[in-house]
Design a protein around this motif. Sequence first.
Motif, PDB file in Angstrom:
ATOM      1  N   GLU A  92      -5.758  -6.205  -7.048  1.00  0.00           N
ATOM      2  CA  GLU A  92      -5.743  -4.812  -6.645  1.00  0.00           C
ATOM      3  C   GLU A  92      -6.159  -4.734  -5.189  1.00  0.00           C
ATOM      4  N   GLY A  93      -5.492  -3.905  -4.409  1.00  0.00           N
ATOM      5  CA  GLY A  93      -5.884  -3.801  -3.016  1.00  0.00           C
ATOM      6  C   GLY A  93      -5.312  -2.558  -2.366  1.00  0.00           C
ATOM      7  N   VAL A  94      -5.794  -2.277  -1.155  1.00  0.00           N
ATOM      8  CA  VAL A  94      -5.334  -1.101  -0.414  1.00  0.00           C
ATOM      9  C   VAL A  94      -4.289  -1.559   0.597  1.00  0.00           C
ATOM     10  N   VAL A  95      -3.232  -0.756   0.758  1.00  0.00           N
ATOM     11  CA  VAL A  95      -2.164  -1.136   1.677  1.00  0.00           C
ATOM     12  C   VAL A  95      -2.653  -1.037   3.112  1.00  0.00           C
ATOM     13  N   ALA A  96      -2.626  -2.178   3.826  1.00  0.00           N
ATOM     14  CA  ALA A  96      -3.083  -2.210   5.207  1.00  0.00           C
ATOM     15  C   ALA A  96      -1.921  -1.957   6.156  1.00  0.00           C
ATOM     16  N   SER A  97      -0.752  -2.465   5.802  1.00  0.00           N
ATOM     17  CA  SER A  97       0.416  -2.176   6.623  1.00  0.00           C
ATOM     18  C   SER A  97       1.663  -2.255   5.762  1.00  0.00           C
ATOM     19  N   ASN A  98       2.686  -1.594   6.244  1.00  0.00           N
ATOM     20  CA  ASN A  98       3.950  -1.554   5.514  1.00  0.00           C
ATOM     21  C   ASN A  98       5.056  -1.508   6.556  1.00  0.00           C
ATOM     22  N   GLU A  99       5.822  -2.574   6.658  1.00  0.00           N
ATOM     23  CA  GLU A  99       6.854  -2.627   7.686  1.00  0.00           C
ATOM     24  C   GLU A  99       8.202  -3.007   7.100  1.00  0.00           C
ATOM     25  N   VAL A 100       9.219  -2.350   7.615  1.00  0.00           N
ATOM     26  CA  VAL A 100      10.573  -2.721   7.218  1.00  0.00           C
ATOM     27  C   VAL A 100      11.176  -3.484   8.379  1.00  0.00           C
ATOM     28  N   SER A 101      11.571  -4.731   8.149  1.00  0.00           N
ATOM     29  CA  SER A 101      12.208  -5.470   9.227  1.00  0.00           C
ATOM     30  C   SER A 101      13.660  -5.691   8.873  1.00  0.00           C
ATOM     31  N   LEU A 102      14.497  -5.858   9.873  1.00  0.00           N
ATOM     32  CA  LEU A 102      15.927  -5.974   9.609  1.00  0.00           C
ATOM     33  C   LEU A 102      16.410  -7.412   9.740  1.00  0.00           C
ATOM     34  N   VAL A 110       4.754  -5.722   2.899  1.00  0.00           N
ATOM     35  CA  VAL A 110       3.575  -4.889   2.687  1.00  0.00           C
ATOM     36  C   VAL A 110       2.360  -5.797   2.641  1.00  0.00           C
ATOM     37  N   LYS A 111       1.326  -5.432   3.372  1.00  0.00           N
ATOM     38  CA  LYS A 111       0.089  -6.219   3.298  1.00  0.00           C
ATOM     39  C   LYS A 111      -0.967  -5.397   2.585  1.00  0.00           C
ATOM     40  N   ILE A 112      -1.569  -6.005   1.560  1.00  0.00           N
ATOM     41  CA  ILE A 112      -2.669  -5.311   0.898  1.00  0.00           C
ATOM     42  C   ILE A 112      -3.940  -6.136   1.077  1.00  0.00           C
ATOM     43  N   ALA A 113      -5.056  -5.445   1.009  1.00  0.00           N
ATOM     44  CA  ALA A 113      -6.321  -6.139   1.227  1.00  0.00           C
ATOM     45  C   ALA A 113      -7.389  -5.624   0.269  1.00  0.00           C
ATOM     46  N   ASP A 114      -8.261  -6.499  -0.154  1.00  0.00           N
ATOM     47  CA  ASP A 114      -9.488  -6.066  -0.817  1.00  0.00           C
ATOM     48  C   ASP A 114     -10.675  -6.668  -0.062  1.00  0.00           C
ATOM     49  N   ASP A 115     -11.849  -6.627  -0.611  1.00  0.00           N
ATOM     50  CA  ASP A 115     -13.030  -7.109   0.121  1.00  0.00           C
ATOM     51  C   ASP A 115     -12.953  -8.594   0.440  1.00  0.00           C
ATOM     52  N   THR A 116     -12.118  -9.315  -0.297  1.00  0.00           N
ATOM     53  CA  THR A 116     -12.146 -10.767  -0.160  1.00  0.00           C
ATOM     54  C   THR A 116     -11.022 -11.333   0.683  1.00  0.00           C
ATOM     55  N   GLY A 117      -9.941 -10.583   0.864  1.00  0.00           N
ATOM     56  CA  GLY A 117      -8.839 -11.170   1.622  1.00  0.00           C
ATOM     57  C   GLY A 117      -7.620 -10.278   1.676  1.00  0.00           C
ATOM     58  N   GLU A 118      -6.543 -10.860   2.212  1.00  0.00           N
ATOM     59  CA  GLU A 118      -5.327 -10.089   2.431  1.00  0.00           C
ATOM     60  C   GLU A 118      -4.149 -10.831   1.802  1.00  0.00           C
ATOM     61  N   LEU A 119      -3.187 -10.067   1.348  1.00  0.00           N
ATOM     62  CA  LEU A 119      -2.052 -10.678   0.662  1.00  0.00           C
ATOM     63  C   LEU A 119      -0.762  -9.990   1.097  1.00  0.00           C
ATOM     64  N   THR A 120       0.307 -10.776   1.271  1.00  0.00           N
ATOM     65  CA  THR A 120       1.592 -10.214   1.682  1.00  0.00           C
ATOM     66  C   THR A 120       2.504 -10.022   0.470  1.00  0.00           C
TER      67      THR A 120
END
Length: 713
Positions: A92-102, A110-120
């Motif tokens: 579970e995590g909060v969305v840190a960024s959300n990008e659409v690339s072509l 989408v990158k989500i993060a919780d207290d311990t780390g970040e996940l793509t």
Amino acid sequence: MPGTAPDRIPETTDSLPAARAGDKPGRAGKAAAKGAAAGKPSSAMARLHKLGLKRDVDLVLHLPMRYEDETTLLPIADAIGRAGMGLTVQVEGVVASNEVSLRPRRQMVVKIADDTGELTLRFLNFYGSQAQLMAEGACLRVRGELRGGFFGAEMVHPTVRAVTPGEALKAIGGALARTPLPETLPLPVLQGPLGQLKLQALPECLRLLHSPPQEVDEHALIERSHPAWQRIKLDELLAQQLSLKRSQAARRDKSAPPMPRREGGLLSAFLAALPFKLTGAQQRVVEEIAKDMGAPHPMHRLLQGDVGSGKTIVAALAACQAIDAGYQAALMAPTEILAEQHFRKLSAWLEPLGVPVVWLAGSLKTRAKREAAAKVESGEAKLAIGTHALIQDSVKFARLGLSVVDEQHRFGVAQRLALRGKADPDAAAAQGKTGKIAETVPHQLMMSATPIPRTLAMTYYADLDVSVIDELPPGRTPVVTRLVNDARRDEVIERVHHAAADGRQVYWVCPLIEESEALQLQTAVETYETLVAALPELKVGLVHGRLPPAEKAAVMEDFTANRLQVLVATTVIEVGVDVPNASLMVIEHAERFGLAQLHQLRGRVGRGSAESVCLLMYQAPLSPTGRERLATMRETTDGFEIARRDLQIRGPGEFLGARQSGEAMLRFADLNTDAWLVDYAQEAAELMLLRFPEAVEAHLLRWLGGREHYLKA
Ligand code: ADP
Ligand code: MG
């Protein structure tokens, strides 16, 4: 749940009340997307509101649909540690960024993060709604396989759900504490007739289900067999039974024009002119209907009979009885083709006997419509046949005594109520003068070829009296059904050729393309052209939903009169069409159709004495449900058995259609597994109505709030 944190996290937050475990993910997912689109955390209450959870009691009855073990929720860092191990993990995590690339191709990262780390999270195909769901700041629960990507660990196309950590749980906990929930069930119901049941009190059950303690059998929670679930299910079924029985009683309080059968009138003349003898089953249901119509209370009867069992004639006889008594009758059908066919048939039967029949459909020119409506209003027209056009406000009946709804499952509750609402205004007024305030409504006969499995009949349809035609007219041979791989199309065309050479007619049903009507049309036209080219010596016709009604009618008439040997059609011919000389039915992409639809389509053949064949063409590979449906079709022609399996495959919600069941959908009870509870609820409802009227009120208020009227159609 005082103080202690729950060991499992029940997921109520974003699932719709009607969603149940095992549902297609799509529905819950959509609801989640909506919730997230509503956005800001402060709107949590608004979101609950949107789900229909307005009262505290609604909130506490909003029970978890799934249970998850909290231990499966890993901190992101731990999850990443397991990347590449082929494990499915949940974080579970909060969305840190959300990008659409072509580039290198269109994708959303989408990158989500919780207290311990970040996940793509990486999505190669995505919808706008998903992008919205995963907007920056949204809290997501994601589930999928972690892989070591070029830029570190990532999940490709995980399952994603928006969550609002803790909020809904807190709201429900608060509501549970605020809501007193006094017992609504009398002791004999709680204990069972032999004192063997000992149902637990509702608040205890709710507390347990909202935050199950660790020692509770998880399986029983998930399967909903835990005694706490049983209590909830019984409450729900009981509310349904009570409501149905009350509306039944309310109907008995209404009045309807009594129209007892009269010898020597239209009815006798019609019977004498019939080219065939009624089957035993037809005679029996005609008697049942005649008796109802003779009573001063509105008939509310469902006439059930498999496709081809001869329901139309029964409706015609009922109409004759109403007309003999000086009233009008109306017959409403769901499609213009079907309504028109009824109109042709019934006016051919009745006009020679001096009965004016009018036709009312949306496609009529304004003037013709106005003329028809005027005849209905003046009482000159004794029988009105048509589509939804019959229930428009501009149509007023002089003396409507009987309304018949064919293929009733195709209509919504509101539409059926509307036709019933067109009661005789004079009679109502007259009764008003005599001091009787009872509302007058016409007798109502509903017809359907969709048989109702027993548990459904006891719940959704408990308010109806049911007549069944369980016998086909003599001389029919059962339809032989074959499954044919799409690759053998040439052989199928050869079969068409043979059938036509034998003087028989053929339906060729085009694939259903739910996503695009235009595409469906295009396919139909292409099929038509292919068949015209492949069968140059035959006359081929095409009928589809976009055809102007007059052309549609002309094609159908040509087919009926055997001027066309092959009819290429979309599903517009699904219901009711009756051309006994047709003996071959080809259905393309049969795997895309539902069981009820296939059964209806197949029912278009086997109506004459010739042996009939139904060829279900499919495209391999078949999905498991597709395979199951086609196998069912091959194995049986019994509509009842087909409906039973359909109910099993789809569940009652889809079986009935959302419109049909309205908000009266059962949320918790499952008619497939809880049949004994249905039985018990029925008995208990009778007891409560008889001996505990106050408990009835309290129970209905708690469970149905203001939604009771949906059960009354
Ligand atoms: P459904 O129940 O599917 O609406 P229909 O009313 O269209 O069936 O009847 C199917 C066909 O059977 C029609 O052609 C009808 O005229 C014919 N039919 C109905 N009753 C009898 C009967 N008792 N004997 C012979 N044919 C009948
Ligand atoms: Mg019919």
